[in-house]
Design a protein around this motif. Structure first.
Motif, PDB file in Angstrom:
ATOM      1  N   GLU A   1      56.927  38.483  70.104  1.00  0.00           N
ATOM      2  CA  GLU A   1      58.111  39.341  70.104  1.00  0.00           C
ATOM      3  C   GLU A   1      57.791  40.801  69.786  1.00  0.00           C
ATOM      4  N   VAL A   2      56.786  41.066  68.939  1.00  0.00           N
ATOM      5  CA  VAL A   2      56.455  42.455  68.617  1.00  0.00           C
ATOM      6  C   VAL A   2      55.938  43.173  69.864  1.00  0.00           C
ATOM      7  N   GLU A   3      54.979  42.544  70.553  1.00  0.00           N
ATOM      8  CA  GLU A   3      54.429  43.178  71.749  1.00  0.00           C
ATOM      9  C   GLU A   3      55.458  43.237  72.874  1.00  0.00           C
ATOM     10  N   ALA A   4      56.336  42.255  72.952  1.00  0.00           N
ATOM     11  CA  ALA A   4      57.394  42.304  73.955  1.00  0.00           C
ATOM     12  C   ALA A   4      58.337  43.469  73.686  1.00  0.00           C
ATOM     13  N   ALA A   5      58.640  43.711  72.415  1.00  0.00           N
ATOM     14  CA  ALA A   5      59.490  44.849  72.063  1.00  0.00           C
ATOM     15  C   ALA A   5      58.821  46.166  72.436  1.00  0.00           C
ATOM     16  N   LEU A   6      57.507  46.245  72.257  1.00  0.00           N
ATOM     17  CA  LEU A   6      56.773  47.451  72.640  1.00  0.00           C
ATOM     18  C   LEU A   6      56.743  47.606  74.156  1.00  0.00           C
ATOM     19  N   ALA A   7      56.516  46.513  74.870  1.00  0.00           N
ATOM     20  CA  ALA A   7      56.409  46.572  76.330  1.00  0.00           C
ATOM     21  C   ALA A   7      57.715  46.952  76.993  1.00  0.00           C
ATOM     22  N   THR A   8      58.835  46.537  76.392  1.00  0.00           N
ATOM     23  CA  THR A   8      60.139  46.813  76.998  1.00  0.00           C
ATOM     24  C   THR A   8      60.802  48.069  76.451  1.00  0.00           C
ATOM     25  N   GLY A   9      60.109  48.781  75.569  1.00  0.00           N
ATOM     26  CA  GLY A   9      60.653  50.034  75.064  1.00  0.00           C
ATOM     27  C   GLY A   9      61.599  49.898  73.892  1.00  0.00           C
ATOM     28  N   LEU A  10      61.761  48.690  73.355  1.00  0.00           N
ATOM     29  CA  LEU A  10      62.612  48.523  72.183  1.00  0.00           C
ATOM     30  C   LEU A  10      61.946  49.079  70.932  1.00  0.00           C
ATOM     31  N   MET A  11      60.619  49.255  70.981  1.00  0.00           N
ATOM     32  CA  MET A  11      59.874  49.811  69.856  1.00  0.00           C
ATOM     33  C   MET A  11      58.856  50.804  70.408  1.00  0.00           C
ATOM     34  N   ASP A  12      58.671  51.926  69.705  1.00  0.00           N
ATOM     35  CA  ASP A  12      57.778  52.986  70.155  1.00  0.00           C
ATOM     36  C   ASP A  12      56.331  52.659  69.770  1.00  0.00           C
ATOM     37  N   GLN A  13      55.434  52.631  70.772  1.00  0.00           N
ATOM     38  CA  GLN A  13      54.022  52.278  70.555  1.00  0.00           C
ATOM     39  C   GLN A  13      53.362  53.118  69.478  1.00  0.00           C
ATOM     40  N   GLY A  14      53.665  54.421  69.451  1.00  0.00           N
ATOM     41  CA  GLY A  14      52.901  55.316  68.602  1.00  0.00           C
ATOM     42  C   GLY A  14      53.398  55.448  67.182  1.00  0.00           C
ATOM     43  N   ARG A  15      54.504  54.838  66.854  1.00  0.00           N
ATOM     44  CA  ARG A  15      55.090  55.030  65.529  1.00  0.00           C
ATOM     45  C   ARG A  15      54.456  54.109  64.500  1.00  0.00           C
TER      46      ARG A  15
ATOM     47  N   ALA B   1      53.292  40.596  80.773  1.00  0.00           N
ATOM     48  CA  ALA B   1      52.639  39.561  81.578  1.00  0.00           C
ATOM     49  C   ALA B   1      52.079  38.407  80.752  1.00  0.00           C
ATOM     50  N   ASP B   2      51.383  38.700  79.651  1.00  0.00           N
ATOM     51  CA  ASP B   2      50.796  37.619  78.866  1.00  0.00           C
ATOM     52  C   ASP B   2      51.380  37.545  77.466  1.00  0.00           C
ATOM     53  N   LEU B   3      52.593  38.075  77.315  1.00  0.00           N
ATOM     54  CA  LEU B   3      53.296  37.966  76.046  1.00  0.00           C
ATOM     55  C   LEU B   3      54.185  36.736  76.041  1.00  0.00           C
ATOM     56  N   VAL B   4      54.500  36.247  77.234  1.00  0.00           N
ATOM     57  CA  VAL B   4      55.316  35.050  77.388  1.00  0.00           C
ATOM     58  C   VAL B   4      55.057  34.480  78.772  1.00  0.00           C
TER      59      VAL B   4
END
Length: 414
Positions: A152-166, A322-325
């Motif tokens: 879920e963490v990486e999925a949130a990053l991949a879909t823009g729900l969480m900012d990669q750089g923060r 792609a490989d998060l789920v």
């Protein structure tokens, strides 16, 4: 049916459960009932059903906790926050509210002197629920099995729900890795996701693949399929079907773009059945396209007819997920004996599963997807060959009893 869990007491902590018809819920239900069939005593602590509509189901909206026996499983449903629009912070609050609400029932189970659990299973997402399950396992002196359906963490990053750089993203990744390492056993649903577990610091000796299985309730139903075609005015059409959640990680907008490119093809109909936070936006994008039909998610008893009604299945996915789920809906698509048109890249778990029994195009490339769908629509012999290969793959790789028995043998022997 006996086995490694006969006479054992098992506690499962997971947000999603029946009667949710898609996503994680049916698989947690299937695992719980399979454990009962193998002689275990099973308690489930879950949330109120809400998915994929992101609304608590009628009949479950009353406040407080409920306790019921369902097909031999003792089910406790916990109240929790369900946002209508699950953006980043709201989604975190949603998951945290379940973890807190489930803590009381999980601890009571851990101190149950008459039937203390000796195995606790945490279903992730919600990964925060792993904390609840871990506390219960520690108090009961039980083994902790973490089953990861979705990173879920990486999925949130991949879909823009969480900012990669923060800093919050770095913290979330650190917390995720620490929680995953709590498991005595950690399972997930594809080889590529198993590799991600190892990369996150889980010892390889503790990792096992337990993929989702095809649902044997969804038997072919030609008569029901014809009834749906008649009701939806689909006779004489090549039906390209998507059925499931409508959210960011699906990248489902590409289906509408492909339909727009094929709007001159009166013989091809895009049928999208689903619910989710992006449904309204999808309806807006599809407005005016005569070759697109949007319907609500159909009930489970209709799924055999729905899968039979399709000539091919659509499975979009954005590149970053792609490989998060590995989409759970793929299992029943393959078992239906219909080819799959998926959007992914070589080297991913989804590509490996679809190759040879469908077509694969790059994520987000509507032109390539439209061309692939048009080619399948015009070639019934190829559809038949790919569909037969899909059914064979489902039989070889996605049989429920074999999948669960292998996992339970690993858990019991670990």
């Amino acid at each position: 049916m006996a086995g490694p869990v006969k006479d054992r007491s098992v506690l499962i902590v997971g947000l999603n459960y029946a009667p949710e018809p898609v996503g994680i819920g049916p698989y947690t239900q299937g695992l719980a009932e399979a454990l009962v069939a193998r002689g275990a005593r099973v308690r489930v602590v879950c949330g109120k059903p809400y998915y994929p509509q992101w609304r608590i189901y009628p009949g479950h909206a009353q406040g407080g906790w409920s306790h019921d026996a369902e097909n031999g499983v003792q089910v406790t449903r916990c109240p929790h926050y369900v946002p209508a629009n699950p953006t980043g912070l709201k989604r975190i609050l949603h998951l945290a509210s379940f973890a807190l609400s489930a803590l009381g029932p999980a601890i009571r189970a851990a101190f149950d002197k008459r039937d203390k659990p000796d195995l606790v299973i945490a279903i992730a997402p919600a990964l925060l629920g792993t904390v609840t399950a871990g506390i219960a396992a520690r108090l009961a002196g039980a083994r902790l099995w973490i089953h990861v359906q979705d990173f879920e963490v990486e999925a949130a990053l991949a879909t823009g729900l969480m900012d990669q750089g923060r800093w919050s993203a770095r913290l979330a990744r650190w917390i995720e890795a620490r929680l995953l390492q709590l498991g005595d056993v950690v399972s997930t649903i594809s080889p590529q996701m198993c590799a991600k577990l190892a990369a996150k610091g889980v010892a390889e000796a503790r990792i096992i693949e337990m993929r989702n299985w095809s649902d044997d309730r969804f038997t072919p139903d030609p008569a029901g399929a014809e009834a749906i075609r008649a009701a939806w005015n689909l006779h004489g059409k090549i039906v390209a079907l998507y059925s499931g959640n409508i959210a960011r990680k699906q990248g489902i907008e590409v289906l509408v773009e492909a339909a727009r490119l094929l709007r001159h093809r009166g013989d091809i109909a895009f049928v999208i059945c689903g619910e989710g936070p992006n449904r309204a936006e999808l309806e807006r994008l599809a407005s005016g396209l005569a070759n697109v039909q949007l319907h609500d998610l159909q009930p489970a008893e209709q799924m055999g007819a729905m899968l039979t009604m399709a000539d091919l299945h659509l499975l979009p996915q954005i590149a970053g997920a792609a490989d998060l789920v590995l989409p759970s809906k793929l299992t029943n698509m393959l078992a239906s004996g219909r080819p799959v048109a998926a959007t992914t890249v070589p080297g991913t778990g989804l590509h490996a599963e679809v190759e040879g029994c469908g077509v694969v195009t790059p994520p987000g490339d509507a032109q390539a997807l439209a061309e692939a769908i048009a080619a399948l629509a015009g070639d019934p012999e190829r559809r038949a060959v790919l569909g037969q290969a899909a059914r064979q793959r489902a039989a070889e790789r996605w049989r429920k009893d074999a999948i669960i028995d292998r996992a339970l043998t690993f858990v019991a022997g670990g």
